[in-house]
Write an enzyme that holds these catalytic residues in place. Structure first.
Site, mmCIF file in Angstrom:
data_model
loop_
_atom_site.group_PDB
_atom_site.id
_atom_site.type_symbol
_atom_site.label_atom_id
_atom_site.label_comp_id
_atom_site.label_asym_id
_atom_site.label_seq_id
_atom_site.Cartn_x
_atom_site.Cartn_y
_atom_site.Cartn_z
ATOM 1 N N ASP A 1 0.948 -1.237 0.098
ATOM 2 C CA ASP A 1 -0.052 0.009 -0.038
ATOM 3 C C ASP A 1 0.625 1.274 -0.108
ATOM 4 O O ASP A 1 2.140 1.302 0.155
ATOM 5 C CB ASP A 1 -0.775 -0.106 1.249
ATOM 6 C CG ASP A 1 -2.049 0.859 1.326
ATOM 7 O OD1 ASP A 1 -2.138 1.597 0.243
ATOM 8 O OD2 ASP A 1 -2.688 0.911 2.188
ATOM 9 N N ARG B 1 -1.726 -1.074 -4.596
ATOM 10 C CA ARG B 1 -2.739 -0.038 -4.692
ATOM 11 C C ARG B 1 -2.091 1.022 -5.866
ATOM 12 O O ARG B 1 -2.944 1.088 -7.063
ATOM 13 C CB ARG B 1 -2.722 1.136 -3.658
ATOM 14 C CG ARG B 1 -3.844 1.971 -3.760
ATOM 15 C CD ARG B 1 -3.987 2.702 -2.417
ATOM 16 N NE ARG B 1 -3.119 3.782 -1.925
ATOM 17 C CZ ARG B 1 -3.098 4.685 -1.027
ATOM 18 N NH1 ARG B 1 -4.184 4.261 -0.234
ATOM 19 N NH2 ARG B 1 -2.114 5.387 -0.665
ATOM 20 N N ASP C 1 -9.374 3.704 -1.539
ATOM 21 C CA ASP C 1 -10.264 4.209 -0.240
ATOM 22 C C ASP C 1 -11.503 4.710 -0.499
ATOM 23 O O ASP C 1 -11.617 5.724 -0.435
ATOM 24 C CB ASP C 1 -9.387 4.953 0.639
ATOM 25 C CG ASP C 1 -8.070 4.218 1.220
ATOM 26 O OD1 ASP C 1 -7.976 2.963 1.064
ATOM 27 O OD2 ASP C 1 -7.083 4.994 1.526
ATOM 28 N N GLU D 1 -80.285 -23.679 -10.752
ATOM 29 C CA GLU D 1 -79.102 -23.701 -11.875
ATOM 30 C C GLU D 1 -79.386 -22.879 -12.989
ATOM 31 O O GLU D 1 -78.315 -22.404 -13.637
ATOM 32 C CB GLU D 1 -78.855 -25.140 -12.302
ATOM 33 C CG GLU D 1 -78.287 -25.881 -11.004
ATOM 34 C CD GLU D 1 -79.149 -26.322 -9.756
ATOM 35 O OE1 GLU D 1 -78.893 -25.971 -8.636
ATOM 36 O OE2 GLU D 1 -80.512 -26.264 -9.970
#
Length: 1649
Positions: A444, A527, A543, A1259
């Site tokens: 990093d 990075r 980040d 019916e």
């Protein structure tokens, strides 16, 4: 301007032309496409002039004001060879000083598709990128190049042209070449706006916005955000798609100096670079993927990751302690979250120093790592930079590895470009691994990042730290957040190699990994990146922030890094900075599960945990994460194969659609269901609830998979498999790479397996016409890796996939079948159709479709040449489909004639005029299949298709409409009224007709009611209901596909679907549409007696006295048509029943109620005045022949006057000899309802009192066919082209009823044919009868109707007709009640002991026990059979009847409460077990037990000799769960059970409900396992119109009803109480405490107070 010529060349950016022509004004606005010669931004006029540029101010600062003229740039001096051109600077004012007057252009046709051109300074060496993969070209010039080069002389420019179409790809003539020591500029025009790449930045979309954008490139430690800031990486590569053919090219500038790339709409890209040389590479390809492959091959193909590196990773900055890390690991293990890697950020270090760990906070770290390894997991650590004053620093100083004097304190930076530093770095990595056995490295802060500007002492004010031109980089300061530009590395000054720092560190770290893990791939994450970094490491997008837009932007980042040759990339899932929400994190975990590099990481010091298990073990986040990570792990063989192809061929892994030119126009399958999606070249809105993400597989591909596990170590031992997604041609191909997952040289040494799979010419039905989910599962193959196999499968047309083409009953033959254009095949003894439609048959296709927020409208047209030769006339060519999203849980889809209005059912439904559904809330998605037409409805929560009508046989003719749909399971219930042998329909090729008819129940005999509604239990435990709102004669065919086919004789197709998802929920939703069931009066829940054949009043009076003497509870007495004079409505048989009114008055005073029967037919043959007929004629209430004033006469019950009845005659003989002509009232007419009401009220007031009405024969029933002559006037209506599967199928629709062509008039005056509304006759009578009853009595009353239709349950109940005194009729009565509960008619029951035939003692005993728990509990039988009432047998029978009816009467408060509950909210009272226990699939087939509500179960004996499910009604916890169990069932006992957790209100019984309602109330409290119970009580006066509520649910709510003689709580029984000794019981009431006596039954665990 400096000269007149340059002034002439100035063009105004925007001008307006206004031309006035009379009253017309034409205004043209034109943008001049010559803003490209932009000299510089933010210049004042004076400085612009000093630089020899032209000043042209505009009314906006978006466009340049200072632009170049033709007096800048270079011209061609000489050509030494075709590949080298000398250029000299045109004399002009300098831009930034130190101009280089003479430069060299060289070109290299390195391959047929790759061109290099380089503008450099040949006299003095300038800095060039020391790329570790790209080497000097030593080959010969390509002879077959796809491109040409054109060089213009003055001013100089270069064009690169595609040979095949002469398209200019790269054209620098749009701006001057500027070449000075610290400022280089060149511009190029692109052939299209579709270009992608350059970075690293936040680009909100993948395709670049060309509207005046400036993108600086220079590696920086900067948070990604909504701006143009330069971020961690340095990437100048972009691709451009030239046109819609997919032809593409790419451009790469090999330069590591700070720069900016300015983009303008033309489109033009301008490079402004602070040093080095202009070293361009052009890649010409046939498609974007090919371009990327060429580029990646050039800079170095991506590294092959370790298999475990593709697993999920967990990380956080600032766990704080190792204990916290352990807690996170354990909770995610416990939650079953698949994850391979635990990562720690700098907090594990001692004072943030590389190669140390905190011996206090992270004590035991090596042992923790070993525990990870024992669980098959890996451990990755972060490395940042080096602090001073510890061993690693000392050894580095001794070996002189530093760049110069980030963290903490004074920090030094290793010079990874030196071999000595690489050696030192590898050793330090090895030393630390000996202490902490990590598995991978995360590097990093290597942009390089510093928390101070330059150094602790600042930076020298020289041309490197302060160059004459600074691009638009962060802070406009070269050394902001980094070290000084005059620092020196082995590769050169920091000014030149700054952006290579991360690149050089990854190369050094790879060397270290080789030392720590010989011949292992391990894992490197960086990075900061540069072209070629992907050859050595993975990358995360930095980040980010826990925001929705950052999640969206991560996709663009992934796609861009795929272009850059770094496919192993991903973003911090759920966001690094900021508090996430569970919803955001759930969505991000769903997305992140499919990042190539999948890691959840955040900054913990100020923000909450966000690992998948952080929100709780049952959270949506953990469930969704587990589900989608399991899918990721399932697909890891596929992902690993993609990385192999990226490593070997340079393919992209995360790939935009554009990399496969036609992927939008492809077959797509839903990953989770296997269902084929219909989308092609369109945007669609997918409903994705919080726990779902859209995953789709492209047809034509084969995907290797593996059963997942919680780690790749475990999953790699599981069986492998393939998903084959076929394309339109039923073909697919794919490949599979497999090795040990970590050896570095497995590919180079050939230690791997690589399979090519293909599927071609398979004879398998996986298309839209066949398998429900379009999925074939082949399992159990047990093939060994390393061998080649050929797998072949074939399929014939499956029997269950046949959809019958010959439903007619005229004797199908092969010739008749094939004449219809259908297929013929024998069925080998099955019931499958021999004549069936071809698989793709469907004559309609969608011609247009329109979507709205509330639904879909589509037009359907009959496709020429696709229609079968069906023998049904008048096909309708143009149809319209309307889909309406009424509610989130209910939709309607309707198909009708687009050109001509057809009959639609005139039954009002409870539908809001404005739909209330929302896209987010809907439980369903609807898709319209266009060709052939079909409708597909999918349940969103499961993806299950619950309706799919894209099937053969869809037809829409004038008198024949047919539609089929697949079913999601075999568990279908409903359709009626037909006697069924089980509650669940048998789908093994059965056809059931529906047409209301006076037909006693029998197998497949269409009977009294008409209910085209069904419910389906889906295999996942969800339920849905479907209503076809159609009243024409129809039949329904079930087949084991599973599927059903509707065929109806007219009207339209008007479907309503209810999504539940529980069976009770779906039923309530249906009832909300059709109206909630009627609220019966309290007395109607009492026991009732009737018989057809009472001779006189005294017979009834004697029965009443015997019942009272035997103390058998009993509330209602009936008389059948015997009480009438010659069966005439509204008359009294004076000779035999003249004292009936007085008897009725007497028993009503005793608390009894009386119900009389009415038939609809009215005699027209009377010699004496008969007001019912004469008034009916006067008021025009009778059904007539169409377009005439002539009544259509029939014959039913009324006898002719003055005729002696010969009871020895057969029924048919009696009809001919003595039956009167009758007319049928048309109850649709308003005047008919008025007439009917008046007749009922007059009879009540002037003849005799009654409390309820029983309407029969509606019916409507006739004893002749159609009319008295048995001949109707319209054959096409009485004998339609298709005759459904009805009783007496060949006798015509008019069999035993009216002629179909007779006319009825709706309340709005519309004329309709009886053909259309025949099945509504009983429905049309029930509400007028209910209204008349209430008007006559002033009380609520009850109506019992024989014929029913949906919505009729709002006004009446139903008995199941003229059944038989047979054992087989007991369980059929339960089926009937459960079906009518679905149909919304809950007040239902069968004739106890049977109507026809003599009953038997044992049969009648068991039936009395069962019938005591019918909602409508009536003992009734026909004349000339033995008596079967409770006092007709013997004392034992009477005692048994009294005992079981006393139980009923005890529970009437509970039953009444249930009736009110469904009246208020819909739902069932008689409830199938599956409605409550739908998660127990065994209950889905149970129909010989039933529930009252949710808590009271009845398990009757229904066989001659039986032991049954015995759960005694005595409070004993039987301790049985989810099993069948046999118990003794003596003749006098029925099995009754109360469910734990419920409180049942009850009351001491009495002779009738008038008396029982005055007795003490009680409570039965049945405890559950937690000793908890709850219940409710509804109470009112029991008979008022419109209930006055009194409801008790723990607390009491009064609403206008109070009676001091009622509602006195007398006792409470607590069942399931523990055997703990209880010394006292207290009653607390209005704050007062009172001791209560109690006793405890130790045997049964029952406590009574």
């Amino acid at each position: 301007a400096n000269t007149k010529s340059t002034a002439i060349n100035i063009l105004v950016q925007v001008f307006f032309l206004i031309i006035s022509l009379g009253s017309w004004t034409l205004k043209l606005e034109m943008e001049i496409t010559n803003p490209h010669k932009w000299c510089l931004f933010d210049l004042e006029q004076k400085i612009c002039a000093q630089r020899g540029c032209c000043w042209s101010p505009l009314n906006t600062t978006t466009y340049p004001w200072c632009i170049y003229g033709d007096n800048h740039g270079y011209k061609v001096d000489s050509t030494e060879k075709t590949s080298a051109v000398r250029l000299s600077r045109i004399s002009s004012p300098t831009i930034f000083g130190n101009d280089i007057d003479n430069v060299l252009l060289t070109t290299e046709s390195q391959t047929a598709s790759r061109l290099r051109f380089k503008v450099w300074f040949s006299n003095k060496k300038r800095y060039e990128v020391p790329h570790q993969h790209v080497q000097a070209f030593t080959g010969s010039e390509a002879s077959n190049a796809k491109y040409n080069i054109e060089v213009s002389n003055s001013p100089f420019s270069i064009k690169v042209i595609r040979k095949s179409n002469n398209r200019v790809l790269f054209d620098t003539s749009v701006g001057p070449l500027v070449y000075s020591d610290q400022y280089l500029q060149i511009s190029t025009k692109l052939p299209s706006n579709y270009f992608y790449g350059i970075g690293e930045h936040i680009h909100k979309r993948f395709r670049h916005d060309t509207y005046w954008k400036n993108w600086p490139i220079f590696t920086r430690d900067e948070l990604p955000g909504d701006n143009n800031h330069n971020l961690y990486g340095h990437h100048t590569f972009f691709t451009c798609i030239e046109d819609n053919t997919g032809l593409s090219f790419g451009v790469f500038l090999m330069n590591s100096n700070a720069m900016e790339m300015f983009i303008q709409p033309t489109p033009i890209i301008t490079y402004r670079v602070t040093g080095g040389i202009l070293d361009f590479y052009i890649f010409v390809g046939d498609n974007p993927e090919q371009v990327v492959q060429q580029y990646v091959e050039f800079i170095g193909r991506p590294a092959m990751p370790a298999y475990w590196g593709l697993g999920f990773q967990l990380s956080r900055w600032n766990y704080g302690t190792l204990d916290e890390v352990k807690k996170v690991v354990e909770r995610n293990r416990a939650a079953g979250i698949p994850f391979d890697v635990q990562v720690t950020d700098i907090d594990y270090m001692e004072e943030k120093k590389d190669f140390t760990y905190d011996l206090d906070k992270f004590a035991g770290l090596p042992e923790f790592v070993q525990d990870l390894h024992n669980h098959g997991q890996k451990y990755v650590i972060i490395l940042v930079m080096i602090n001073s004053a510890y061993d690693t620093y000392i050894r580095g100083s001794q070996q002189d590895v530093w760049v110069k004097n980030v963290w903490p304190g004074l920090t030094v930076f290793p010079d990874f470009t030196s071999s000595a530093c690489t050696e030192w770095w590898a050793n330090e990595c090895k030393f630390f691994h000996d202490t902490v056995p990590y598995d991978g490295l995360w590097i990093d802060m290597n942009e390089v990042s510093s928390f101070i500007r330059g150094s602790s002492e600042g930076c020298e004010p020289n041309k490197l730290n302060y160059p004459p031109f600074t691009p638009g980089i962060l802070d406009r300061l070269m050394y902001s957040k980094t070290i000084c530009m005059d620092a020196v590395q082995h590769w050169g000054s920091q000014y030149d190699v700054h952006s290579l720092y991360g690149y050089s560190m990854t190369i050094a770290t790879e060397k270290a990994i080789e030392r720590v893990f010989p011949n292992k791939r391990s894992f490197i994450l960086t990075r900061s990146t540069f072209a070629g970094t992907g050859k050595h490491a993975a990358h995360w997008l930095g980040d980010n922030t826990a925001l929705w837009e950052h999640m969206e932007w991560s996709i663009t980042g992934l796609l861009e890094f795929s272009l850059f040759g770094i496919p192993y990339a991903g973003a911090d899932i759920c966001g690094f900075i900021g508090d996430t929400s569970e919803e955001l994190c759930t969505r991000w975990m769903q997305l992140g599960a499919f990042y190539p590099f999948s890691r959840n990481h955040n900054y913990y010091s100020f923000f909450q945990s966000q690992d998948p298990a952080a929100f709780g073990e049952n959270s949506v986040l953990v469930r969704s994460s587990r589900h989608y990570l399991n899918i990721r792990y399932t697909l890891l063989p596929f992902l690993y194969t993609l990385f192999y192809k990226a490593h070997v061929y340079g393919d992209t892994v995360a790939r935009p659609f554009l990399h496969d030119a036609y992927i939008p126009d492809a077959v797509w399958y839903d990953y989770e269901t296997g269902g084929k999606r219909p989308w092609r070249k369109e945007r669609v809105e997918m409903y994705l609830p919080i726990d779902k993400i859209g995953l789709h597989l492209r047809g034509g591909y084969i995907f290797p998979i593996q059963q997942p596990n919680v780690t790749t170590t475990a999953s790699r031992n599981n069986p492998l498999g393939l998903i084959i997604a076929l394309d339109e041609n039923k073909e697919a191909s794919g490949d599979f790479f497999w090795d040990d997952g970590e050896s570095k040289d497995s590919i180079e040494k050939g230690n791997y397996l690589f399979y090519n799979f293909s599927v071609t010419a398979v004879s398998i039905f996986l298309g839209s016409m066949f398998l429900p989910l379009k999925v074939l599962q082949i399992t159990g193959l047990k093939l060994q890796l390393g061998q080649s196999y050929r797998l072949k499968w074939t399929s014939t047309f499956p029997l269950k996939e046949r959809f019958g083409c010959y439903p007619d009953d005229d004797g199908e033959t092969m010739e008749k079948c094939q004449a219809r254009g259908c297929l013929w095949n024998a069925t080998d003894g099955t019931n499958a159709p021999r004549c069936y439609y071809p698989s793709e048959e469907n004559p309609y296709a969608v011609s247009s479709i329109r979507y709205s927020s509330n639904g879909i409208t589509a037009d359907l047209k009959m496709t020429p040449g696709t229609q079968r030769s069906l023998p049904y006339p008048n096909p309708i060519p143009n149809l319209r489909l309307e889909v309406k999203y009424h509610k989130n849980e209910m939709l309607q889809f309707k198909i009708y004639d687009a050109d001509k209005k057809r009959y639609e059912v005139p039954v009002p439904l409870n539908i809001s005029s404005s739909p209330s559904s929302t896209y987010e809330g809907r439980l369903y998605d609807v898709e319209i299949k266009e060709k052939p037409f079909g409708i597909q409805i999918r349940r969103r929560s499961t993806g299950v298709v619950i309706w799919d009508s894209q099937l053969p046989g869809f037809a829409f003719h004038d008198q024949f409409i047919q539609i089929s749909t697949r079913l999601p399971s075999e568990f279908l219930y409903g359709f009626g009224e037909v006697e069924h042998t089980a509650f669940k329909r048998d789908l093994n090729w059965h056809t059931w007709g529906m047409f209301t008819r006076d037909q006693p129940p029998g197998y497949k005999l269409n009977s009294y009611g008409f209910h085209p509604y069904h419910m389906v239990m889906e295999n996942e435990g969800n339920a849905h209901g479907v209503l076809l709102l159609n009243s024409n004669g129809m039949d329904v065919t079930f087949q084991p596909t599973p599927a059903l086919t509707y065929r109806t004789l007219g009207g339209i197709l008007d479907f309503y679907m209810f999504l539940g998802p529980t069976p009770e929920g779906a039923t309530r939703q249906y009832h909300e549409l059709i109206g909630h069931p009627v609220m019966p009066p309290y007395w109607a829940l009492g026991f009732q007696l009737c018989r057809y054949g009472y001779r006189n009043t005294s017979e009834i009076s004697s029965l009443y006295d015997e019942m009272v003497k035997a103390q058998i509870p009993y509330d209602v007495q009936y008389t059948d048509i015997d009480y009438m004079e010659r069966q005439l409505d509204f008359t009294l048989n004076r000779p035999r029943f003249q004292d009936l009114p007085q008897f009725v008055d007497k028993i009503r005073r005793d608390g009894m109620k009386y119900i009389i029967i009415l038939d609809p037919a009215i005699s027209g043959n009377e010699t004496d005045p008969y007001p019912a007929f004469t008034k009916g004629v006067e008021q025009d209430v009778f059904v007539k022949w169409p377009n005439t004033d002539e009544i259509c006469w029939a014959k039913v019950w009324p006898d002719l006057p003055n005729v002696t009845i010969d009871e020895s005659l057969t029924e048919d003989e009696a009809v001919n000899a003595s039956r009167a002509h009758v007319a049928f009232p048309d109850f649709f007419r308003k005047n008919t309802t008025d007439w009917w009401t008046n007749e009922i009220v007059d009879f009540y007031n002037n003849v005799m009192k009654f409390d309820g009405l029983w309407i029969d024969m509606n019916e409507p029933s006739s004893f002749v066919n159609g009319t008295t002559t048995n001949v109707c006037r319209n054959d096409s209506l009485n004998f339609p082209p298709y005759f459904p599967a009805l009783t007496k199928r060949g006798e015509g629709l008019h069999f035993r009823t009216m002629c179909m062509e007779t006319e009825q008039i709706l309340s709005d005056g519309t004329s309709v044919l009886h053909y259309d509304v025949h099945n509504l006759y009983g429905w049309s009578q029930v509400k007028p009868t209910y209204d008349a009853l209430q008007k006559a009595t002033g009380k609520r009353g009850i109506v019992i109707s024989r014929s029913t239709y949906p919505t009729g349950g709002q006004w009446g109940g139903h008995w199941l007709g003229d059944n038989y005194a047979e054992w087989s009729n007991l369980d059929k009565s339960i089926i009937g009640m459960m079906e009518f509960s679905l149909f919304g008619i809950s007040y239902t029951g069968a004739d106890i002991c049977g109507f026809f035939n003599n009953s038997e003692y044992e049969l009648c005993t068991r039936w009395m026990q069962l019938g005591s728990f019918y909602p409508f509990s009536r003992n009734h039988n026909i004349a000339k059979t033995i008596r079967q009432d409770p006092v007709a047998w013997n004392e034992t029978f009477a005692n048994m009847s009294r005992d079981v009816l006393n139980i009923r009467y005890t529970l009437l408060p509970h039953f009444y409460t249930l009736m009110h509950e469904i009246h208020a909210n819909g739902g069932t009272v008689i409830r199938p077990l599956l409605h409550e226990f739908f998660d127990d699939k065994e209950t889905w087939i149970i129909f010989k037990q039933f529930l009252w509500g949710s808590a009271f179960m009845v398990s009757p004996v229904m066989e001659w000799v039986s032991t049954s499910h015995h759960f005694p009604y005595d409070g004993l916890d039987i301790g049985i769960r989810k099993i069948y169990h046999d118990f003794d069932a003596p003749l006098e006992k029925i099995n009754l059970h109360v469910r734990g957790g419920h409180i049942l209100p009850c009351q001491e019984p009495a002779q009738n409900t008038v008396h029982s309602r005055k007795n003490f109330m009680g409570l039965i409290v049945a405890m559950d396992e937690n000793h908890m119970a709850q219940g409710s009580l509804f109470w009112d006066d029991g008979d008022s119109i419109g209930e006055s509520d009194f409801t008790m649910i723990y607390s009491v709510t009064h609403n206008g009803y109070s009676n001091p003689e009622e509602l006195r709580l007398g006792y409470i029984k607590v069942w399931g109480e523990s055997q703990t000794q209880i010394s006292s019981v207290e009653l607390i009431y209005n704050g007062q405490t009172q001791s209560v006596t109690h006793k405890y039954d130790l045997t049964n665990g029952v406590r009574s107070q």
